[in-house]
Design a protein around this motif. Structure first.
Motif, PDB file in Angstrom:
ATOM      1  N   PHE A   1      15.839  61.083  25.044  1.00  0.00           N
ATOM      2  CA  PHE A   1      17.219  61.463  25.317  1.00  0.00           C
ATOM      3  C   PHE A   1      17.408  61.771  26.792  1.00  0.00           C
ATOM      4  O   PHE A   1      16.472  62.119  27.505  1.00  0.00           O
TER       5      PHE A   1
ATOM      6  N   THR B   1      20.525  63.805  29.286  1.00  0.00           N
ATOM      7  CA  THR B   1      21.704  64.654  29.188  1.00  0.00           C
ATOM      8  C   THR B   1      22.601  64.419  30.391  1.00  0.00           C
ATOM      9  O   THR B   1      22.127  64.071  31.472  1.00  0.00           O
TER      10      THR B   1
ATOM     11  N   ILE C   1      20.196  69.127  21.852  1.00  0.00           N
ATOM     12  CA  ILE C   1      18.769  68.824  21.978  1.00  0.00           C
ATOM     13  C   ILE C   1      17.986  69.451  20.830  1.00  0.00           C
ATOM     14  O   ILE C   1      17.105  68.814  20.241  1.00  0.00           O
TER      15      ILE C   1
ATOM     16  N   GLY D   1      12.096  63.906  26.142  1.00  0.00           N
ATOM     17  CA  GLY D   1      13.222  64.254  27.012  1.00  0.00           C
ATOM     18  C   GLY D   1      12.747  64.546  28.425  1.00  0.00           C
ATOM     19  O   GLY D   1      11.549  64.614  28.689  1.00  0.00           O
TER      20      GLY D   1
END
Length: 72
Positions: free
Chosen positions: A34, A36, A49, A61
């Motif tokens: 991921f 952000t 998350i 991440g």
């Protein structure tokens, strides 16, 4: 988000909240990561998350220190 998603649209899914995480239908063992958006607060991002990690513990991440000071 549009620019980032445009880099690999067939391999990216936009997740904006925990409802989006709940709606994900990916294999439990999928190779996932991921990113952000820096305009989200740390607290806003953390909720999403945490939901991702609960559903997909293997999700990778960025380091915590990737968040800019203005956003923190």
């Amino acid at each position: 988000v549009i620019g980032t998603m445009g880099e690999a649209p067939e391999n990216m899914i936009l997740v904006e909240d925990v409802d989006d995480v709940a709606a994900l239908d990916l294999p439990a063992d999928a190779k996932l990561a991921f990113l952000t958006q820096t305009t989200l607060s740390v607290d806003e991002a953390r909720v999403v998350i945490d939901a991702l990690r609960a559903k997909y513990p293997q999700v990778a991440g960025p380091n915590k220190d990737d968040i800019c000071y203005a956003t923190q």
